[in-house]
Scaffold this motif. Structure first.
Motif, PDB file in Angstrom:
ATOM      1  N   ALA A  43      93.091 -25.016 110.729  1.00  0.00           N
ATOM      2  CA  ALA A  43      94.524 -24.952 110.451  1.00  0.00           C
ATOM      3  C   ALA A  43      95.184 -26.312 110.421  1.00  0.00           C
ATOM      4  O   ALA A  43      96.293 -26.460 109.899  1.00  0.00           O
ATOM      5  CB  ALA A  43      95.209 -24.061 111.492  1.00  0.00           C
ATOM      6  N   ALA A  44      94.542 -27.339 110.967  1.00  0.00           N
ATOM      7  CA  ALA A  44      95.148 -28.670 111.017  1.00  0.00           C
ATOM      8  C   ALA A  44      94.681 -29.560 109.879  1.00  0.00           C
ATOM      9  O   ALA A  44      95.193 -30.669 109.734  1.00  0.00           O
ATOM     10  CB  ALA A  44      94.833 -29.338 112.355  1.00  0.00           C
ATOM     11  N   GLY A  45      93.718 -29.115 109.073  1.00  0.00           N
ATOM     12  CA  GLY A  45      93.191 -29.989 108.043  1.00  0.00           C
ATOM     13  C   GLY A  45      93.204 -29.369 106.659  1.00  0.00           C
ATOM     14  O   GLY A  45      94.117 -29.566 105.865  1.00  0.00           O
ATOM     15  N   THR A  46      92.192 -28.599 106.373  1.00  0.00           N
ATOM     16  CA  THR A  46      92.013 -28.070 105.012  1.00  0.00           C
ATOM     17  C   THR A  46      93.135 -27.121 104.614  1.00  0.00           C
ATOM     18  O   THR A  46      93.584 -27.140 103.449  1.00  0.00           O
ATOM     19  CB  THR A  46      90.656 -27.354 104.909  1.00  0.00           C
ATOM     20  OG1 THR A  46      89.628 -28.246 105.331  1.00  0.00           O
ATOM     21  CG2 THR A  46      90.380 -26.933 103.482  1.00  0.00           C
ATOM     22  N   LEU A  47      93.597 -26.290 105.517  1.00  0.00           N
ATOM     23  CA  LEU A  47      94.642 -25.316 105.163  1.00  0.00           C
ATOM     24  C   LEU A  47      95.942 -25.991 104.729  1.00  0.00           C
ATOM     25  O   LEU A  47      96.494 -25.661 103.665  1.00  0.00           O
ATOM     26  CB  LEU A  47      94.873 -24.362 106.328  1.00  0.00           C
ATOM     27  CG  LEU A  47      95.920 -23.263 106.079  1.00  0.00           C
ATOM     28  CD1 LEU A  47      95.526 -22.422 104.873  1.00  0.00           C
ATOM     29  CD2 LEU A  47      96.103 -22.393 107.320  1.00  0.00           C
ATOM     30  N   PRO A  48      96.531 -26.930 105.513  1.00  0.00           N
ATOM     31  CA  PRO A  48      97.755 -27.578 105.027  1.00  0.00           C
ATOM     32  C   PRO A  48      97.535 -28.385 103.753  1.00  0.00           C
ATOM     33  O   PRO A  48      98.438 -28.472 102.910  1.00  0.00           O
ATOM     34  CB  PRO A  48      98.175 -28.474 106.194  1.00  0.00           C
ATOM     35  CG  PRO A  48      96.984 -28.615 107.034  1.00  0.00           C
ATOM     36  CD  PRO A  48      96.186 -27.361 106.872  1.00  0.00           C
ATOM     37  N   LEU A  49      96.345 -28.988 103.611  1.00  0.00           N
ATOM     38  CA  LEU A  49      96.061 -29.710 102.363  1.00  0.00           C
ATOM     39  C   LEU A  49      96.086 -28.758 101.171  1.00  0.00           C
ATOM     40  O   LEU A  49      96.678 -29.057 100.126  1.00  0.00           O
ATOM     41  CB  LEU A  49      94.703 -30.407 102.465  1.00  0.00           C
ATOM     42  CG  LEU A  49      94.222 -31.115 101.191  1.00  0.00           C
ATOM     43  CD1 LEU A  49      95.186 -32.227 100.797  1.00  0.00           C
ATOM     44  CD2 LEU A  49      92.805 -31.649 101.367  1.00  0.00           C
ATOM     45  N   ALA A  50      95.425 -27.617 101.330  1.00  0.00           N
ATOM     46  CA  ALA A  50      95.404 -26.638 100.231  1.00  0.00           C
ATOM     47  C   ALA A  50      96.807 -26.147  99.907  1.00  0.00           C
ATOM     48  O   ALA A  50      97.191 -26.011  98.729  1.00  0.00           O
ATOM     49  CB  ALA A  50      94.484 -25.472 100.609  1.00  0.00           C
ATOM     50  N   LEU A  51      97.612 -25.869 100.941  1.00  0.00           N
ATOM     51  CA  LEU A  51      98.978 -25.398 100.690  1.00  0.00           C
ATOM     52  C   LEU A  51      99.822 -26.471 100.010  1.00  0.00           C
ATOM     53  O   LEU A  51     100.634 -26.171  99.119  1.00  0.00           O
ATOM     54  CB  LEU A  51      99.611 -24.971 102.017  1.00  0.00           C
ATOM     55  CG  LEU A  51      99.004 -23.741 102.681  1.00  0.00           C
ATOM     56  CD1 LEU A  51      99.650 -23.495 104.046  1.00  0.00           C
ATOM     57  CD2 LEU A  51      99.171 -22.513 101.791  1.00  0.00           C
ATOM     58  N   TRP A  52      99.648 -27.710 100.420  1.00  0.00           N
ATOM     59  CA  TRP A  52     100.408 -28.799  99.805  1.00  0.00           C
ATOM     60  C   TRP A  52     100.032 -28.977  98.332  1.00  0.00           C
ATOM     61  O   TRP A  52     100.902 -29.138  97.472  1.00  0.00           O
ATOM     62  CB  TRP A  52     100.181 -30.078 100.603  1.00  0.00           C
ATOM     63  CG  TRP A  52     100.779 -31.315  99.962  1.00  0.00           C
ATOM     64  CD1 TRP A  52     100.115 -32.357  99.418  1.00  0.00           C
ATOM     65  CD2 TRP A  52     102.168 -31.612  99.787  1.00  0.00           C
ATOM     66  NE1 TRP A  52     100.973 -33.298  98.915  1.00  0.00           N
ATOM     67  CE2 TRP A  52     102.258 -32.859  99.130  1.00  0.00           C
ATOM     68  CE3 TRP A  52     103.343 -30.934 100.124  1.00  0.00           C
ATOM     69  CZ2 TRP A  52     103.462 -33.456  98.814  1.00  0.00           C
ATOM     70  CZ3 TRP A  52     104.558 -31.537  99.798  1.00  0.00           C
ATOM     71  CH2 TRP A  52     104.609 -32.779  99.159  1.00  0.00           C
ATOM     72  N   LEU A  53      98.726 -28.976  98.050  1.00  0.00           N
ATOM     73  CA  LEU A  53      98.292 -29.127  96.652  1.00  0.00           C
ATOM     74  C   LEU A  53      98.793 -27.963  95.790  1.00  0.00           C
ATOM     75  O   LEU A  53      99.180 -28.149  94.635  1.00  0.00           O
ATOM     76  CB  LEU A  53      96.769 -29.220  96.586  1.00  0.00           C
ATOM     77  CG  LEU A  53      96.139 -30.443  97.244  1.00  0.00           C
ATOM     78  CD1 LEU A  53      94.619 -30.386  97.147  1.00  0.00           C
ATOM     79  CD2 LEU A  53      96.663 -31.732  96.616  1.00  0.00           C
ATOM     80  N   TRP A  88      86.982 -35.195  96.943  1.00  0.00           N
ATOM     81  CA  TRP A  88      87.917 -36.260  96.568  1.00  0.00           C
ATOM     82  C   TRP A  88      88.672 -35.877  95.292  1.00  0.00           C
ATOM     83  O   TRP A  88      89.889 -35.882  95.256  1.00  0.00           O
ATOM     84  CB  TRP A  88      87.172 -37.585  96.350  1.00  0.00           C
ATOM     85  CG  TRP A  88      86.646 -38.221  97.592  1.00  0.00           C
ATOM     86  CD1 TRP A  88      85.408 -38.085  98.122  1.00  0.00           C
ATOM     87  CD2 TRP A  88      87.365 -39.075  98.472  1.00  0.00           C
ATOM     88  NE1 TRP A  88      85.277 -38.806  99.278  1.00  0.00           N
ATOM     89  CE2 TRP A  88      86.485 -39.438  99.518  1.00  0.00           C
ATOM     90  CE3 TRP A  88      88.655 -39.584  98.517  1.00  0.00           C
ATOM     91  CZ2 TRP A  88      86.851 -40.282 100.570  1.00  0.00           C
ATOM     92  CZ3 TRP A  88      89.018 -40.424  99.549  1.00  0.00           C
ATOM     93  CH2 TRP A  88      88.132 -40.761 100.566  1.00  0.00           C
ATOM     94  N   VAL A  89      87.914 -35.556  94.270  1.00  0.00           N
ATOM     95  CA  VAL A  89      88.521 -35.279  92.958  1.00  0.00           C
ATOM     96  C   VAL A  89      88.797 -33.792  92.766  1.00  0.00           C
ATOM     97  O   VAL A  89      89.878 -33.401  92.313  1.00  0.00           O
ATOM     98  CB  VAL A  89      87.622 -35.815  91.827  1.00  0.00           C
ATOM     99  CG1 VAL A  89      88.137 -35.360  90.459  1.00  0.00           C
ATOM    100  CG2 VAL A  89      87.554 -37.329  91.875  1.00  0.00           C
ATOM    101  N   TRP A  90      87.810 -32.942  93.111  1.00  0.00           N
ATOM    102  CA  TRP A  90      87.951 -31.538  92.715  1.00  0.00           C
ATOM    103  C   TRP A  90      89.139 -30.818  93.353  1.00  0.00           C
ATOM    104  O   TRP A  90      89.661 -29.880  92.763  1.00  0.00           O
ATOM    105  CB  TRP A  90      86.655 -30.784  92.986  1.00  0.00           C
ATOM    106  CG  TRP A  90      86.200 -30.725  94.416  1.00  0.00           C
ATOM    107  CD1 TRP A  90      85.279 -31.515  95.010  1.00  0.00           C
ATOM    108  CD2 TRP A  90      86.661 -29.816  95.419  1.00  0.00           C
ATOM    109  NE1 TRP A  90      85.113 -31.180  96.319  1.00  0.00           N
ATOM    110  CE2 TRP A  90      85.956 -30.135  96.597  1.00  0.00           C
ATOM    111  CE3 TRP A  90      87.586 -28.778  95.451  1.00  0.00           C
ATOM    112  CZ2 TRP A  90      86.149 -29.447  97.802  1.00  0.00           C
ATOM    113  CZ3 TRP A  90      87.782 -28.094  96.634  1.00  0.00           C
ATOM    114  CH2 TRP A  90      87.075 -28.422  97.798  1.00  0.00           C
ATOM    115  N   PRO A  91      89.641 -31.196  94.552  1.00  0.00           N
ATOM    116  CA  PRO A  91      90.823 -30.467  95.058  1.00  0.00           C
ATOM    117  C   PRO A  91      92.060 -30.612  94.176  1.00  0.00           C
ATOM    118  O   PRO A  91      92.954 -29.759  94.218  1.00  0.00           O
ATOM    119  CB  PRO A  91      91.033 -31.089  96.443  1.00  0.00           C
ATOM    120  CG  PRO A  91      89.705 -31.615  96.840  1.00  0.00           C
ATOM    121  CD  PRO A  91      89.105 -32.117  95.576  1.00  0.00           C
TER     122      PRO A  91
END
Length: 395
Positions: A43-53, A88-91
């Motif tokens: 919840a502190a890493g990948t999830l907020p990144l995904a929501l932001w993108l 790096w690129v694919w997200p």
């Protein structure tokens, strides 16, 4: 000319739906691929990144470059902070594709997308070799797949952009062709109206002039020479019959374009009868013809007839002439027509172009010939002259 935009404007609701669907798909894809590649999902890493993108993609149509830069920045921050450990690129694939396919005037998206991608890969390679302790070969191996994905992504976006551009250019060509067809149709209609106006002017003007002349002769000769009066009335009746035939032919063409009229149009062979109808005690008309008049093509034959008709009509109406001469000569690949009279020329130039004069000139020039009209001789008089080429005509 400004290049047309390759992106067709979508309806607002449809555009918002597509953007929302793409944002949701990006969130799910980032989480799923992270799990598939064995990365951390917390919840502190990948999830907020995904929501932001995903949230950034909701504004991708208005600010595609800003969306890509903010997305790349987010990935760099999360990776360098250790909050996520894959990708790096694919997200930010959707942001790269959006910018690369945007080629509106003044906004070349593909170069910007390629530049940002190369910069991100260079940074990623430096980070993994310096901070991550990976060897150059290991960094190249881990980033090779992403570099290949970026190349495929940009190539696909460029192909999609080119397809949209091709469709836009095709639509523009079709629209231009439709406009040219409309202009051509308008030009043909204008030419047809001009032809009809000329025919009506020539037929009606000539008929009224000759009928008026013969009625005046009949009125003057009614008491002293009844026989001459009857002949004049018979001539007026014949002129009326010919005029009705010509008008019926013209109306037939208007009602059924492309079909041949029921009665043949006036031609050069009827000029002798035309001269006889217009000859009177006040105006002596002589006709001289040379060459095979019957061999003239129908358009040229009609033009010669109308020129003689209009010229003699003007002589009767305006010239107060006592003598007129009509000459027609066929030879050397053309037909020459001349009509002269000994009438008056007033101070106000009678050669100021009226409908009849313009009609004669237009007829001749439409057939590639030369036309002139003006005073003739020092003692007064008027000359109408026309020369019309007839290719291959050698009588």
């Amino acid at each position: 000319m400004e290049r047309p935009a390759v992106r067709a404007p979508a309806a607002p609701r449809t555009a918002r739906f597509v953007d929302g669907l793409l944002a949701a798909g990006t969130v799910v894809a980032v989480l799923a691929v992270t799990v598939r590649l064995g990365g951390r999902l917390d919840a502190a890493g990948t999830l907020p990144l995904a929501l932001w993108l995903g949230a950034l993609l909701l504004t991708r149509r208005r600010w595609p470059l800003a969306v890509l830069l903010l997305g790349v920045q987010a990935v760099v921050v999360f990776r360098t902070a250790g909050l996520t450990d894959v990708g790096w690129v694919w997200p930010v694939s959707a942001a790269y594709a959006t910018l690369a396919s945007d080629d509106r005037p003044g906004r070349p998206g593909l170069p910007w997308a390629a530049g940002v991608g190369l910069a991100e890969l260079a940074f990623a390679g430096a980070w993994e070799t310096i901070a991550g302790g990976a060897t150059a070969r290991e960094a190249l191996g881990s980033l090779g797949a992403e570099a290949l994905w970026l190349a495929v992504l940009l190539a696909s976006a460029a192909a999609y952009r080119n397809r949209l551009r091709w469709r836009a250019e095709l639509d523009e060509r079709l629209l231009r062709a439709a406009r040219e067809q409309d202009l051509e149709a308008g030009r043909r209609i204008a030419e047809a109206r001009l032809d009809i106006a000329r025919e009506l002017h020539d037929v009606v003007g000539h008929t009224l002039t000759v009928v008026g002349l013969q009625l005046r002769v009949a009125a003057e000769a009614l008491d002293d020479s009844p026989e001459e009066a009857r002949n004049a009335l018979a001539t007026a009746q014949r002129v009326r019959t010919v005029a009705l035939r010509d008008l019926r032919a013209l109306v037939h063409v208007l009602r059924a374009p492309g079909e041949a009229p029921e009665d043949p149009a006036a031609g050069v062979l009827e000029i002798a009868a035309l001269v006889d109808r217009m000859r009177s005690t006040e105006l002596d008309i002589r006709l001289e013809a040379a060459g095979d008049l019957a061999a003239l093509p129908a358009p040229v034959s009609l033009a010669v007839h109308r020129i003689v008709q209009e010229a003699l009509t003007n002589t009767v109406r305006h010239a107060e002439a006592s003598r007129a001469e009509v000459g027609i000569r066929c030879g050397d690949g053309r037909v020459e027509v001349s009509v002269t009279d000994d009438g008056r020329t007033s101070a106000q130039p009678p050669w100021t172009a009226g409908h009849g004069m313009r009609g004669m000139d237009e007829r001749v020039r439409a057939l590639g010939g030369d036309f002139s009209a003006g005073p003739h001789g020092k003692g007064g008089g008027w000359l109408v002259r026309a020369a019309i080429p007839v290719p291959g005509f050698r009588p």
